[in-house]
Design a protein around this motif. Structure first.
Motif, PDB file in Angstrom:
ATOM      1  N   CYS A 193       0.826  -1.213   0.000  1.00 18.94           N
ATOM      2  CA  CYS A 193       0.000   0.000   0.000  1.00 18.94           C
ATOM      3  C   CYS A 193       0.860   1.262   0.000  1.00 18.94           C
ATOM      4  O   CYS A 193       0.626   2.183  -0.802  1.00 18.94           O
ATOM      5  CB  CYS A 193      -0.919   0.016   1.221  1.00 18.94           C
ATOM      6  SG  CYS A 193      -2.286  -1.164   1.153  1.00 18.94           S
ATOM      7  N   GLN A 194       1.825   1.300   0.885  1.00 21.24           N
ATOM      8  CA  GLN A 194       2.646   2.508   0.997  1.00 21.24           C
ATOM      9  C   GLN A 194       3.532   2.710  -0.228  1.00 21.24           C
ATOM     10  O   GLN A 194       3.746   3.849  -0.670  1.00 21.24           O
ATOM     11  CB  GLN A 194       3.492   2.451   2.274  1.00 21.24           C
ATOM     12  CG  GLN A 194       2.685   2.525   3.553  1.00 21.24           C
ATOM     13  CD  GLN A 194       1.765   3.735   3.607  1.00 21.24           C
ATOM     14  OE1 GLN A 194       2.169   4.848   3.284  1.00 21.24           O
ATOM     15  NE2 GLN A 194       0.514   3.510   3.998  1.00 21.24           N
ATOM     16  N   SER A 195       4.053   1.616  -0.779  1.00 21.54           N
ATOM     17  CA  SER A 195       4.902   1.721  -1.973  1.00 21.54           C
ATOM     18  C   SER A 195       4.107   2.259  -3.156  1.00 21.54           C
ATOM     19  O   SER A 195       4.551   3.167  -3.874  1.00 21.54           O
ATOM     20  CB  SER A 195       5.497   0.356  -2.319  1.00 21.54           C
ATOM     21  OG  SER A 195       6.340  -0.105  -1.290  1.00 21.54           O
ATOM     22  N   LEU A 196       2.902   1.694  -3.365  1.00 18.40           N
ATOM     23  CA  LEU A 196       2.067   2.158  -4.469  1.00 18.40           C
ATOM     24  C   LEU A 196       1.604   3.594  -4.249  1.00 18.40           C
ATOM     25  O   LEU A 196       1.550   4.385  -5.201  1.00 18.40           O
ATOM     26  CB  LEU A 196       0.859   1.238  -4.635  1.00 18.40           C
ATOM     27  CG  LEU A 196       1.146  -0.161  -5.182  1.00 18.40           C
ATOM     28  CD1 LEU A 196      -0.133  -0.996  -5.169  1.00 18.40           C
ATOM     29  CD2 LEU A 196       1.703  -0.083  -6.602  1.00 18.40           C
ATOM     30  N   LYS A 197       1.285   3.919  -3.009  1.00 20.74           N
ATOM     31  CA  LYS A 197       0.868   5.286  -2.700  1.00 20.74           C
ATOM     32  C   LYS A 197       1.979   6.274  -3.024  1.00 20.74           C
ATOM     33  O   LYS A 197       1.738   7.352  -3.601  1.00 20.74           O
ATOM     34  CB  LYS A 197       0.479   5.392  -1.227  1.00 20.74           C
ATOM     35  CG  LYS A 197      -0.042   6.775  -0.837  1.00 20.74           C
ATOM     36  CD  LYS A 197      -0.489   6.796   0.619  1.00 20.74           C
ATOM     37  CE  LYS A 197      -1.030   8.181   0.991  1.00 20.74           C
ATOM     38  NZ  LYS A 197      -1.490   8.221   2.405  1.00 20.74           N
ATOM     39  N   LEU A 198       3.203   5.918  -2.685  1.00 17.29           N
ATOM     40  CA  LEU A 198       4.352   6.789  -2.953  1.00 17.29           C
ATOM     41  C   LEU A 198       4.593   6.944  -4.445  1.00 17.29           C
ATOM     42  O   LEU A 198       4.765   8.054  -4.958  1.00 17.29           O
ATOM     43  CB  LEU A 198       5.594   6.220  -2.260  1.00 17.29           C
ATOM     44  CG  LEU A 198       6.906   6.989  -2.486  1.00 17.29           C
ATOM     45  CD1 LEU A 198       6.800   8.383  -1.897  1.00 17.29           C
ATOM     46  CD2 LEU A 198       8.074   6.231  -1.870  1.00 17.29           C
ATOM     47  N   LEU A 199       4.584   5.805  -5.164  1.00 17.85           N
ATOM     48  CA  LEU A 199       4.886   5.834  -6.595  1.00 17.85           C
ATOM     49  C   LEU A 199       3.794   6.536  -7.404  1.00 17.85           C
ATOM     50  O   LEU A 199       4.079   7.387  -8.248  1.00 17.85           O
ATOM     51  CB  LEU A 199       5.088   4.406  -7.115  1.00 17.85           C
ATOM     52  CG  LEU A 199       6.346   3.693  -6.626  1.00 17.85           C
ATOM     53  CD1 LEU A 199       6.289   2.214  -6.987  1.00 17.85           C
ATOM     54  CD2 LEU A 199       7.592   4.328  -7.229  1.00 17.85           C
ATOM     55  N   LEU A 200       2.551   6.174  -7.131  1.00 13.55           N
ATOM     56  CA  LEU A 200       1.451   6.757  -7.907  1.00 13.55           C
ATOM     57  C   LEU A 200       1.165   8.193  -7.481  1.00 13.55           C
ATOM     58  O   LEU A 200       0.667   8.986  -8.282  1.00 13.55           O
ATOM     59  CB  LEU A 200       0.190   5.900  -7.741  1.00 13.55           C
ATOM     60  CG  LEU A 200       0.297   4.481  -8.316  1.00 13.55           C
ATOM     61  CD1 LEU A 200      -0.942   3.666  -7.947  1.00 13.55           C
ATOM     62  CD2 LEU A 200       0.481   4.515  -9.828  1.00 13.55           C
ATOM     63  N   GLY A 201       1.506   8.525  -6.245  1.00  8.31           N
ATOM     64  CA  GLY A 201       1.295   9.889  -5.770  1.00  8.31           C
ATOM     65  C   GLY A 201       2.167  10.913  -6.468  1.00  8.31           C
ATOM     66  O   GLY A 201       1.900  12.118  -6.390  1.00  8.31           O
ATOM     67  N   LYS A 202       3.191  10.448  -7.155  1.00  8.93           N
ATOM     68  CA  LYS A 202       4.064  11.358  -7.907  1.00  8.93           C
ATOM     69  C   LYS A 202       3.409  11.850  -9.194  1.00  8.93           C
ATOM     70  O   LYS A 202       3.880  12.822  -9.789  1.00  8.93           O
ATOM     71  CB  LYS A 202       5.382  10.643  -8.239  1.00  8.93           C
ATOM     72  CG  LYS A 202       6.227  10.308  -7.021  1.00  8.93           C
ATOM     73  CD  LYS A 202       7.497   9.568  -7.421  1.00  8.93           C
ATOM     74  CE  LYS A 202       8.340   9.210  -6.210  1.00  8.93           C
ATOM     75  NZ  LYS A 202       9.575   8.459  -6.590  1.00  8.93           N
TER      76      LYS A 202
END
Length: 206
Positions: A13-22
């Motif tokens: 969850c946190q990895s995807l949130k970080l990557l897609l949040g860019k």
């Protein structure tokens, strides 16, 4: 575009949130650890797209997707999972998911796939398509006209209604109406099921 991520692995969850949040046009507004939490979160946030895992405690992603799509049919659900077996793929799509991606997929392309889903274009991992087309169903399109078959083929290629209209010299409204007629004739729910039916019929060959 509002996006929520549902997975029982906090690191995912946190990895995807970080990557897609860019991505400037993607706003990851929340994460959930199981299907029950996802249903509650959707009620509060009304996202545009959901990235949904399948196997989770309390409530799995397939049941969660079914409940969400029954209440909010306009919300797009993409299954993001390690499972590539035919049973899970079919159950997820029957529940209303419009996309099915494997976690082994390139994350760099995920933002584009999310945008495609939001635009009404089916998103299916190549390995998923290979699984689905192993047992072709023939004769399903016998009642369609040549122009309707043209539309089916272009939908299966991932084109939007606007792109189909340009290719066939039809208005967006005409394409939309004809697509609705095709879905009614074939007793299919949406363009994702239509694309799958096409690839089953052709066995993966154009």
């Amino acid at each position: 575009m509002k996006l929520i991520i549902v997975d029982d692995d906090p690191l995912v969850c946190q990895s995807l949130k970080l990557l897609l949040g860019k991505e400037a046009d993607l706003d990851v507004t929340g994460v959930a650890g199981n299907g029950e939490e996802a249903v509650a979160l959707v009620d509060k946030q009304q996202p545009d797209v959901i990235l949904m895992d399948i196997q989770m405690p309390v409530m799995d992603g397939i049941e969660s997707t079914r409940l969400i799509k029954e209440k909010y049919p306009s919300i797009h659900v993409i299954m993001l999972t390690t499972f590539r077996d035919e049973k899970n793929i079919r159950l997820a799509l029957q529940a209303g998911a419009e996309g099915y991606l494997l976690k082994s997929a390139n994350v760099d392309n995920m933002a584009d796939q999310i945008r495609a889903i939001s635009a009404g274009i089916s998103v299916l991992d190549t390995e998923v398509l290979k699984t689905i087309i192993m047992e072709p169903e023939v004769g399903q399109f016998e009642g369609l006209t040549d122009r309707e078959l043209d539309i089916v083929e272009l939908v299966a290629q991932g084109l939007s209604n606007k792109e189909i209209g340009k290719k066939l010299f039809l208005s967006d409204g005409t394409v939309r109406n004809m697509l609705s007629i095709v879905l009614d004739k074939l007793e299919l729910r949406d363009r994702t099921q239509l694309a799958i039916a096409y690839w089953q019929r052709t066995g993966g060959r154009k």
